[in-house]
Write a protein that holds these residues in place. Structure first.
Motif, PDB file in Angstrom:
ATOM      1  N   GLY A 152       0.660  -1.085   0.097  1.00  0.00           N
ATOM      2  CA  GLY A 152       0.085   0.104   0.054  1.00  0.00           C
ATOM      3  C   GLY A 152       0.765   1.384  -0.002  1.00  0.00           C
ATOM      4  N   LYS A 153       2.047   1.357  -0.114  1.00  0.00           N
ATOM      5  CA  LYS A 153       3.070   2.405  -0.071  1.00  0.00           C
ATOM      6  C   LYS A 153       2.647   3.336  -1.363  1.00  0.00           C
ATOM      7  CE  LYS A 153       7.124   0.765  -0.432  1.00  0.00           C
ATOM      8  NZ  LYS A 153       6.927  -0.661  -0.218  1.00  0.00           N
ATOM      9  N   GLY A 154       2.609   2.716  -2.194  1.00  0.00           N
ATOM     10  CA  GLY A 154       2.370   3.566  -3.452  1.00  0.00           C
ATOM     11  C   GLY A 154       0.769   4.113  -3.727  1.00  0.00           C
ATOM     12  N   SER A 155      -0.053   3.372  -3.240  1.00  0.00           N
ATOM     13  CA  SER A 155      -1.411   3.939  -3.341  1.00  0.00           C
ATOM     14  C   SER A 155      -1.644   5.179  -2.214  1.00  0.00           C
ATOM     15  CB  SER A 155      -2.548   2.626  -2.983  1.00  0.00           C
ATOM     16  OG  SER A 155      -2.234   1.789  -3.928  1.00  0.00           O
ATOM     17  N   THR A 156      -1.164   4.909  -0.862  1.00  0.00           N
ATOM     18  CA  THR A 156      -1.099   5.647   0.096  1.00  0.00           C
ATOM     19  C   THR A 156      -0.396   7.267  -0.495  1.00  0.00           C
ATOM     20  OG1 THR A 156      -1.241   4.113   1.763  1.00  0.00           O
ATOM     21  CG2 THR A 156      -0.489   6.255   2.509  1.00  0.00           C
ATOM     22  N   LEU A 157       0.823   6.858  -1.017  1.00  0.00           N
ATOM     23  CA  LEU A 157       1.410   8.009  -1.287  1.00  0.00           C
ATOM     24  C   LEU A 157       0.598   8.865  -2.479  1.00  0.00           C
ATOM     25  CD1 LEU A 157       5.221   8.321  -1.916  1.00  0.00           C
ATOM     26  CD2 LEU A 157       3.801   8.983  -3.797  1.00  0.00           C
ATOM     27  N   ALA A 158      -0.012   8.132  -3.532  1.00  0.00           N
ATOM     28  CA  ALA A 158      -0.616   8.546  -4.647  1.00  0.00           C
ATOM     29  C   ALA A 158      -1.863   9.301  -4.088  1.00  0.00           C
ATOM     30  CB  ALA A 158      -1.346   7.654  -5.348  1.00  0.00           C
ATOM     31  N   MET A 159      -2.671   8.944  -2.852  1.00  0.00           N
ATOM     32  CA  MET A 159      -3.901   9.780  -2.155  1.00  0.00           C
ATOM     33  C   MET A 159      -3.353  11.041  -1.697  1.00  0.00           C
ATOM     34  SD  MET A 159      -6.088   6.598  -0.556  1.00  0.00           S
ATOM     35  CE  MET A 159      -6.213   5.078  -1.486  1.00  0.00           C
ATOM     36  N   ILE A 160      -1.931  10.997  -0.939  1.00  0.00           N
ATOM     37  CA  ILE A 160      -1.504  12.059  -0.239  1.00  0.00           C
ATOM     38  C   ILE A 160      -1.174  13.121  -1.138  1.00  0.00           C
ATOM     39  CG2 ILE A 160       0.530  13.101   0.983  1.00  0.00           C
ATOM     40  CD1 ILE A 160       0.812  10.241   2.512  1.00  0.00           C
ATOM     41  N   THR A 209       8.918   7.545  -6.331  1.00  0.00           N
ATOM     42  CA  THR A 209       8.385   6.218  -6.421  1.00  0.00           C
ATOM     43  C   THR A 209       9.274   5.235  -6.964  1.00  0.00           C
ATOM     44  OG1 THR A 209       6.951   6.606  -8.173  1.00  0.00           O
ATOM     45  CG2 THR A 209       5.925   6.968  -5.914  1.00  0.00           C
ATOM     46  N   SER A 210       9.047   4.125  -6.887  1.00  0.00           N
ATOM     47  CA  SER A 210       9.985   2.892  -7.277  1.00  0.00           C
ATOM     48  C   SER A 210       8.713   1.560  -7.318  1.00  0.00           C
ATOM     49  CB  SER A 210      11.029   2.708  -7.124  1.00  0.00           C
ATOM     50  OG  SER A 210      11.222   2.224  -5.516  1.00  0.00           O
ATOM     51  N   PRO A 211       9.057   0.357  -8.165  1.00  0.00           N
ATOM     52  CA  PRO A 211       9.687   0.799  -9.429  1.00  0.00           C
ATOM     53  C   PRO A 211       8.855   1.454 -10.431  1.00  0.00           C
ATOM     54  CG  PRO A 211       8.854  -1.471  -9.357  1.00  0.00           C
ATOM     55  CD  PRO A 211       8.595  -0.657  -8.139  1.00  0.00           C
ATOM     56  N   HIS A 212       9.529   1.636 -11.720  1.00  0.00           N
ATOM     57  CA  HIS A 212       8.536   2.371 -12.640  1.00  0.00           C
ATOM     58  C   HIS A 212       7.804   1.002 -13.388  1.00  0.00           C
ATOM     59  CE1 HIS A 212      12.456   1.356 -14.512  1.00  0.00           C
ATOM     60  NE2 HIS A 212      11.706   1.269 -15.742  1.00  0.00           N
ATOM     61  N   LEU A 213       6.952   1.432 -14.084  1.00  0.00           N
ATOM     62  CA  LEU A 213       6.129   0.384 -14.736  1.00  0.00           C
ATOM     63  C   LEU A 213       6.592   0.507 -16.299  1.00  0.00           C
ATOM     64  CD1 LEU A 213       2.784   1.038 -13.464  1.00  0.00           C
ATOM     65  CD2 LEU A 213       4.291  -0.835 -13.004  1.00  0.00           C
ATOM     66  N   ARG A 231       8.150   3.531 -18.080  1.00  0.00           N
ATOM     67  CA  ARG A 231       9.532   4.323 -18.602  1.00  0.00           C
ATOM     68  C   ARG A 231       9.935   4.875 -17.123  1.00  0.00           C
ATOM     69  NH1 ARG A 231       8.231   9.354 -20.495  1.00  0.00           N
ATOM     70  NH2 ARG A 231      10.123   9.641 -21.541  1.00  0.00           N
ATOM     71  N   PHE A 232      11.039   4.898 -16.994  1.00  0.00           N
ATOM     72  CA  PHE A 232      11.913   5.356 -15.761  1.00  0.00           C
ATOM     73  C   PHE A 232      11.258   6.450 -15.346  1.00  0.00           C
ATOM     74  CE2 PHE A 232      15.214   7.341 -13.244  1.00  0.00           C
ATOM     75  CZ  PHE A 232      15.711   6.449 -12.473  1.00  0.00           C
ATOM     76  N   HIS A 233      11.195   7.509 -16.158  1.00  0.00           N
ATOM     77  CA  HIS A 233      10.635   8.944 -15.719  1.00  0.00           C
ATOM     78  C   HIS A 233       9.256   8.831 -14.860  1.00  0.00           C
ATOM     79  CE1 HIS A 233      12.755   8.947 -19.861  1.00  0.00           C
ATOM     80  NE2 HIS A 233      12.441  10.361 -19.643  1.00  0.00           N
ATOM     81  N   GLU A 234       8.728   8.008 -14.890  1.00  0.00           N
ATOM     82  CA  GLU A 234       7.651   7.697 -13.950  1.00  0.00           C
ATOM     83  C   GLU A 234       7.903   7.910 -12.624  1.00  0.00           C
ATOM     84  OE1 GLU A 234       5.662   3.908 -14.538  1.00  0.00           O
ATOM     85  OE2 GLU A 234       5.947   4.134 -16.752  1.00  0.00           O
ATOM     86  N   ARG A 235       9.162   7.455 -12.077  1.00  0.00           N
ATOM     87  CA  ARG A 235       9.728   7.678 -10.725  1.00  0.00           C
ATOM     88  C   ARG A 235       9.900   8.968 -10.396  1.00  0.00           C
ATOM     89  NH1 ARG A 235      13.979   2.789  -9.724  1.00  0.00           N
ATOM     90  NH2 ARG A 235      13.401   1.136 -11.227  1.00  0.00           N
TER      91      ARG A 235
END
Length: 424
Positions: A53-61, A76-80, A82-86
């Motif tokens: 839930g780290k990523g989802s929680t961070l997206a909500m914040i 965030t990591s990992p990317h899906l 493209r690296f730029h997503e991080r």
């Protein structure tokens, strides 16, 4: 700049250290010192650790902060795909030119010394953030917490620990207590820490670390509560009660992630506008994501296609609960996993809600579990299983047999990234 220029630098960085994962902060501190300590120049940091839930929680914040008019850096990591997503700088994905520039600078400052890929790219993100104005910085822990490359902020504004469970035991320990100790390593002296629902043994460890650090805890079940209420959800803390819609991110487990995000936002002094946006505007790919367009949908137009990157037993349980709550429809899994994961623990809860599984190997991933071994594990869990060379072929075969099936592609974020790239 060439669109491949950052890829070339990133490929070189993969060879700078012989181990994929080697938890220590010494190399990070050395490079940050050579870069002028950009970690000391960041806007107030919100640091998030946890197993699930780290990523989802961070997206909500992030959604809450931006709705309140705040500009936010996000790592965030990992990317899906493209690296730029991080790396999101002041609300926008980092540009190719800016990414190439900070990667070049980090590579030069490192001067061919041993360093892991995650460590040097984390330093690049911190360098990019230090050079652009924003009001907050969101950092997601990569692995563990205590020795993670993101754990270089002396005094964050607030920390948060999402639910802790067994994962990465070869690096973090083989009990929830040991893993909780590693996650609790992000707790800083006198800095508030929001804690999601935990197993009792894990919570005791977190409480011990917080007490030693003099860090106020805001723990689920003690200082805040969250739960369903008719078609919405209720959040309550000492500031009062919020009556909110259910999270827009699918899955009952997202309610706990929402509660964690809301506790963070409230501790930062954000109001109802931020809180409502946190549960209604968050965006996070490959977390029970419904795919509605693209080549895969065109090839199987009547299939209800979902994608999820969860990969441990707790993620399997959360997915099973979500699938059980959907309208009944023949349900098939397309699954590919890494050979480091507890595949039996992941598939056992899913066996109760799926009608079959097609196993694939994760394309381009050296540590993939071979498809036949995934199929064997599925059969051991009670699922009828077969193999296919690719997700696309697996989907085509399922659609030919059951045109209106519900199909979940699952088992790894690396597989989810490959699927998203293939689907455009």
């Amino acid at each position: 700049m060439s669109s491949a220029s950052s890829d070339v630098i990133l490929a070189r960085m993969m060879s700078l250290h012989p181990k994929i994962i080697d938890l220590t902060l010494d190399r990070v501190w050395r490079l940050l010192e050579a870069l002028g300590n950009p970690q000391d120049e960041l806007p107030p940091v919100i640091h998030v650790a946890g197993t699930n839930g780290k990523g989802s929680t961070l997206a909500m914040i992030r959604a809450g902060l931006e709705a309140a008019g705040k500009t936010v850096h996000v790592y965030t990591s990992p990317h899906l795909a493209r690296f730029h997503e991080r790396i999101r700088v002041a609300g926008q994905l980092i540009s190719e030119d800016d990414l190439t520039a900070v990667l070049d600078e980090c590579e030069a400052a490192n001067d061919s010394a041993d360093i892991t890929y995650f460590e040097i790219t984390t330093c690049a993100a911190l360098l990019a953030f230090a050079r652009s104005r924003a009001e907050y910085t969101l950092l997601e822990v990569g692995l563990g917490g205590r020795l993670d490359a993101t754990n270089v902020i002396d005094r964050p504004a607030i920390t948060a620990i999402t639910p802790v469970s067994l994962d990465h035991q070869q690096y973090l320990g083989d009990t929830v207590e040991k893993i909780a100790f590693e996650k609790a390593g992000i707790i800083k002296r006198s800095v508030p820490c929001v804690v999601a629902r935990q197993e009792e043994a894990g919570l005791e460890v977190i409480e011990e670390v917080a007490a030693r650090m003099g860090a106020p805890l805001l723990a689920h079940g003690q200082h805040w509560h969250v739960g369903p209420e008719r078609d919405g959800m209720i959040y309550q803390d000492e500031q009062g009660l919020l009556d909110l819609p259910r999270p827009n991110l699918p899955g009952d487990h997202q309610m706990m992630n929402a509660g964690t995000a809301l506790a963070v936002l409230r501790a930062l002094g954000l109001g109802e506008t931020a809180c409502e946006a946190a549960v209604t505007r968050a965006e996070w790919s490959a977390r029970m994501q419904r795919l509605r367009q693209g080549p895969l949908i065109e090839a199987a137009p009547d299939v209800e296609l979902w994608l999820d990157g969860g990969h441990n037993p707790a993620a399997g349980e959360a997915l099973a609960r979500h699938l059980a709550g959907l309208p009944r429809r023949p349900t098939h899994l397309i699954c590919g996993m890494l050979n480091t994961k507890d595949i039996g623990g992941y598939l056992t809860p899913l066996a109760a809600v799926a009608d079959g599984l097609t196993a694939i190997s994760i394309p381009g991933e050296a540590n993939t579990l071979p498809a036949e071994e995934t199929a064997e594990a599925a059969r051991a869990a009670g699922l009828a299983a077969e193999t296919a060379p690719t997700a696309r072929q697996a989907l085509a075969e399922i659609a030919a047999r059951t045109p209106q099936a519900r199909v979940l592609i699952c088992g790894s974020l690396y597989l989810a990234g490959a699927v998203l790239r293939e689907n455009g």
